[in-house]
Design a protein around this motif. Sequence first.
Motif, PDB file in Angstrom:
ATOM      1  N   ALA A 220      63.549  26.743 -18.438  1.00  0.00           N
ATOM      2  CA  ALA A 220      63.687  25.736 -17.379  1.00  0.00           C
ATOM      3  C   ALA A 220      65.140  25.560 -16.999  1.00  0.00           C
ATOM      4  CB  ALA A 220      63.096  24.406 -17.845  1.00  0.00           C
ATOM      5  N   LEU A 221      66.034  25.617 -17.980  1.00  0.00           N
ATOM      6  CA  LEU A 221      67.460  25.457 -17.691  1.00  0.00           C
ATOM      7  C   LEU A 221      67.961  26.619 -16.838  1.00  0.00           C
ATOM      8  CD1 LEU A 221      70.006  23.739 -18.194  1.00  0.00           C
ATOM      9  CD2 LEU A 221      70.459  25.188 -20.208  1.00  0.00           C
ATOM     10  N   ALA A 222      67.510  27.832 -17.141  1.00  0.00           N
ATOM     11  CA  ALA A 222      67.930  28.994 -16.373  1.00  0.00           C
ATOM     12  C   ALA A 222      67.421  28.922 -14.945  1.00  0.00           C
ATOM     13  CB  ALA A 222      67.420  30.274 -17.056  1.00  0.00           C
ATOM     14  N   ALA A 223      66.165  28.464 -14.759  1.00  0.00           N
ATOM     15  CA  ALA A 223      65.602  28.354 -13.405  1.00  0.00           C
ATOM     16  C   ALA A 223      66.313  27.276 -12.617  1.00  0.00           C
ATOM     17  CB  ALA A 223      64.114  28.045 -13.493  1.00  0.00           C
ATOM     18  N   ALA A 224      66.620  26.161 -13.242  1.00  0.00           N
ATOM     19  CA  ALA A 224      67.282  25.060 -12.540  1.00  0.00           C
ATOM     20  C   ALA A 224      68.706  25.425 -12.150  1.00  0.00           C
ATOM     21  CB  ALA A 224      67.286  23.811 -13.410  1.00  0.00           C
ATOM     22  N   ASN A 225      69.360  26.248 -12.970  1.00  0.00           N
ATOM     23  CA  ASN A 225      70.754  26.594 -12.715  1.00  0.00           C
ATOM     24  C   ASN A 225      70.903  27.901 -11.920  1.00  0.00           C
ATOM     25  OD1 ASN A 225      71.756  24.328 -13.975  1.00  0.00           O
ATOM     26  ND2 ASN A 225      72.001  25.338 -15.966  1.00  0.00           N
ATOM     27  N   LYS A 226      69.801  28.461 -11.442  1.00  0.00           N
ATOM     28  CA  LYS A 226      69.867  29.680 -10.644  1.00  0.00           C
ATOM     29  C   LYS A 226      70.594  29.379  -9.342  1.00  0.00           C
ATOM     30  CE  LYS A 226      68.444  33.929  -9.638  1.00  0.00           C
ATOM     31  NZ  LYS A 226      68.711  35.112 -10.480  1.00  0.00           N
ATOM     32  N   ASP A 227      71.687  30.068  -9.076  1.00  0.00           N
ATOM     33  CA  ASP A 227      72.468  29.827  -7.869  1.00  0.00           C
ATOM     34  C   ASP A 227      71.725  30.387  -6.672  1.00  0.00           C
ATOM     35  OD1 ASP A 227      75.294  29.016  -6.841  1.00  0.00           O
ATOM     36  OD2 ASP A 227      74.830  30.957  -5.890  1.00  0.00           O
ATOM     37  N   VAL A 228      71.745  29.620  -5.577  1.00  0.00           N
ATOM     38  CA  VAL A 228      70.991  29.992  -4.399  1.00  0.00           C
ATOM     39  C   VAL A 228      71.500  31.300  -3.793  1.00  0.00           C
ATOM     40  CG1 VAL A 228      72.406  28.664  -2.791  1.00  0.00           C
ATOM     41  CG2 VAL A 228      70.028  29.161  -2.226  1.00  0.00           C
ATOM     42  N   LEU A 229      72.825  31.540  -3.871  1.00  0.00           N
ATOM     43  CA  LEU A 229      73.357  32.775  -3.316  1.00  0.00           C
ATOM     44  C   LEU A 229      72.879  33.976  -4.125  1.00  0.00           C
ATOM     45  CD1 LEU A 229      77.005  31.690  -2.378  1.00  0.00           C
ATOM     46  CD2 LEU A 229      74.998  31.873  -0.895  1.00  0.00           C
ATOM     47  N   ASP A 230      72.813  33.773  -5.435  1.00  0.00           N
ATOM     48  CA  ASP A 230      72.283  34.844  -6.280  1.00  0.00           C
ATOM     49  C   ASP A 230      70.820  35.113  -5.912  1.00  0.00           C
ATOM     50  OD1 ASP A 230      74.719  34.987  -7.523  1.00  0.00           O
ATOM     51  OD2 ASP A 230      74.110  33.719  -9.226  1.00  0.00           O
ATOM     52  N   TRP A 231      70.076  34.073  -5.704  1.00  0.00           N
ATOM     53  CA  TRP A 231      68.651  34.249  -5.353  1.00  0.00           C
ATOM     54  C   TRP A 231      68.519  34.935  -4.007  1.00  0.00           C
ATOM     55  CZ3 TRP A 231      65.423  33.120  -1.410  1.00  0.00           C
ATOM     56  CH2 TRP A 231      64.035  33.260  -1.638  1.00  0.00           C
ATOM     57  N   VAL A 232      69.335  34.558  -3.025  1.00  0.00           N
ATOM     58  CA  VAL A 232      69.271  35.152  -1.689  1.00  0.00           C
ATOM     59  C   VAL A 232      69.587  36.646  -1.772  1.00  0.00           C
ATOM     60  CG1 VAL A 232      70.382  35.215   0.574  1.00  0.00           C
ATOM     61  CG2 VAL A 232      69.731  33.034  -0.435  1.00  0.00           C
ATOM     62  N   ILE A 233      70.610  36.988  -2.526  1.00  0.00           N
ATOM     63  CA  ILE A 233      70.973  38.395  -2.647  1.00  0.00           C
ATOM     64  C   ILE A 233      69.850  39.179  -3.319  1.00  0.00           C
ATOM     65  CG2 ILE A 233      72.584  39.985  -3.782  1.00  0.00           C
ATOM     66  CD1 ILE A 233      74.756  37.833  -3.395  1.00  0.00           C
TER      67      ILE A 233
ATOM     68  N   GLY B   8      60.857  32.495   1.128  1.00  0.00           N
ATOM     69  CA  GLY B   8      61.158  32.523  -0.291  1.00  0.00           C
ATOM     70  C   GLY B   8      61.916  31.314  -0.780  1.00  0.00           C
ATOM     71  N   LEU B   9      62.761  30.749   0.071  1.00  0.00           N
ATOM     72  CA  LEU B   9      63.526  29.575  -0.360  1.00  0.00           C
ATOM     73  C   LEU B   9      62.626  28.382  -0.694  1.00  0.00           C
ATOM     74  CD1 LEU B   9      66.716  29.584   1.904  1.00  0.00           C
ATOM     75  CD2 LEU B   9      66.613  29.813  -0.584  1.00  0.00           C
ATOM     76  N   ARG B  10      61.482  28.289  -0.045  1.00  0.00           N
ATOM     77  CA  ARG B  10      60.551  27.207  -0.382  1.00  0.00           C
ATOM     78  C   ARG B  10      60.112  27.330  -1.836  1.00  0.00           C
ATOM     79  NH1 ARG B  10      56.546  27.684   4.941  1.00  0.00           N
ATOM     80  NH2 ARG B  10      58.181  27.321   6.525  1.00  0.00           N
ATOM     81  N   THR B  11      59.774  28.553  -2.252  1.00  0.00           N
ATOM     82  CA  THR B  11      59.373  28.772  -3.640  1.00  0.00           C
ATOM     83  C   THR B  11      60.560  28.521  -4.573  1.00  0.00           C
ATOM     84  OG1 THR B  11      57.787  30.447  -2.920  1.00  0.00           O
ATOM     85  CG2 THR B  11      58.418  30.465  -5.240  1.00  0.00           C
ATOM     86  N   TYR B  12      61.726  28.942  -4.162  1.00  0.00           N
ATOM     87  CA  TYR B  12      62.930  28.740  -4.986  1.00  0.00           C
ATOM     88  C   TYR B  12      63.147  27.256  -5.293  1.00  0.00           C
ATOM     89  CZ  TYR B  12      67.896  28.084  -5.977  1.00  0.00           C
ATOM     90  OH  TYR B  12      69.110  27.680  -6.526  1.00  0.00           O
ATOM     91  N   PHE B  13      63.106  26.435  -4.259  1.00  0.00           N
ATOM     92  CA  PHE B  13      63.375  25.006  -4.468  1.00  0.00           C
ATOM     93  C   PHE B  13      62.242  24.329  -5.247  1.00  0.00           C
ATOM     94  CE2 PHE B  13      66.382  25.612  -0.868  1.00  0.00           C
ATOM     95  CZ  PHE B  13      67.512  25.115  -1.485  1.00  0.00           C
ATOM     96  N   ARG B  14      60.966  24.755  -5.051  1.00  0.00           N
ATOM     97  CA  ARG B  14      59.868  24.200  -5.846  1.00  0.00           C
ATOM     98  C   ARG B  14      60.029  24.584  -7.316  1.00  0.00           C
ATOM     99  NH1 ARG B  14      56.434  25.553  -1.323  1.00  0.00           N
ATOM    100  NH2 ARG B  14      55.876  27.534  -2.347  1.00  0.00           N
TER     101      ARG B  14
END
Length: 497
Positions: free
Chosen positions: A281-294, A352-358
């Motif tokens: 959970a800590l890793a998912a919460a701290n996932k940077d959005v730019l990293d996810w976008v890339i 995808g960002l919707r899933t990211y934020f959920r």
Amino acid sequence: MTAGRAFATAQAAMAARDSAAQAVKAADAAIATGTPYKESDSAAAFAVLVGQSSKTLAEQQAAAATAKANEAAKAATDAKALADKASGDAKLAAQASAAAAADSAAALKSVAAARASAATAATAATAAKAADAKTTEYHAQTGAEVVLAGNASRDAADHAAAANSEATDAEKSAANARSAANAATNDAAAANSTATKAESDAKAAEGAAANAQQSAKDADASADRAEEALRKWQEQQRADQLAASKANGGPGYGGADLNLTEEQALRAACGQACVDEYKAALAAANKDVLDWVIENGGQILLDVLGVTDAKKCFSSLDVESCLWTALNVVLIGAAVLKIPQVAVAVTKVALGLRTYFRTTAAAVQTLARLKPIAKVSAHVDFSAYTITTQGAEHITHLKRALTAGGWEWTINTGHGFHRAHNARKGEQAFPALVTTGANADAIEKAIILGTLEHMGKGGSMEGMQKIFVTVNGMNIKGHVLKVGDKLLSISTYMQVP
């Protein structure tokens, strides 16, 4: 001789009296017969008048004749007495004879008068008889008329009865009509009242409709404001999440990791599964959005727009519109050739960002659940267990006790850990926890830590409290009851879905 004349005179006077009496009877008969018709028949009225006149005159003559007869009789008596005394006194006899002679003469006059009266009476009687005959004729005629009158009267009575019956029927009909009219009036009044009420209700309904319409408008406006507020809040949450990313120098949206003591405490409280769940959970919460976008094919967006402008759109709820608005400015010249790749990236990133934020929001909730357990556990000392069961009772009756967090705890371990829980009140049936490989100490300490956390947040301990914990991926519900100033009891616990 004198006495004989006196006697004869008396007899004549009496005859005159009797004749007058007969005349009176005839007059009476005329009067009696004509009286009923004297008002309606002039002949009858005349007969009554004649009879009354004859009766009066005959009565007067009869009275006079009677008086003379009485005087003659007295004179005869006196003459007889004188005759008896004649031998004694001849002179007196002669004188008495002379007086008797005078009286006889008077009596003769009376007789003549009586005869005249009798004649008059006879005339009156004849007139009375004629009147009586006429009266009889009128009486007969009147009788016929009376019969006709009676018939007419009966006919009139019949007609009157019929008229009365018709009047009664008419009266009944009138009464029915009045009753119907009254009913109609009442119905009209009721209808009027109903109409008035309906009109009032209609006005009230119109008012209510207007109010409802206004309320609907207000509700729509409130919903719009609430939606706008929610949108702004979500965008702010996203902005905060992006700002807290480690790429921006922050600790990450999930915060810092557990220190070694907290990690060991969490492992002691609910097992290694809790530690693994926390780290994921800590890793998912701290996932940077730019990293996810890339990672999800959005590098081209960063190249075309730049990181700063792209991140502004990533915090928007309508990512796709925001990206296209920004891209329309920069996609000119040679960059137009990148439109197909940009379009694919926009669609993929926006969805995808919707899933990211959920995912990050769920991770943050997991951290909020586990972190207090780790922190409380790190500062809670657990004493050794003591068994409080008396004698060699069955394992399902096992009871234990310990101290933790400044409280004494009694735990019904046998009922919670060694006993199966059947389905009841819609609950799912689960086997005894001892058969699942779970650890009773870990479960009970997790329940204790959950209770301390509950009280630390100001939670009430009035009555039985249900404390939910997760131990090695297994959801557990414990029943905790405060039974003293420093005594808490875990009456049972069980696995739940």
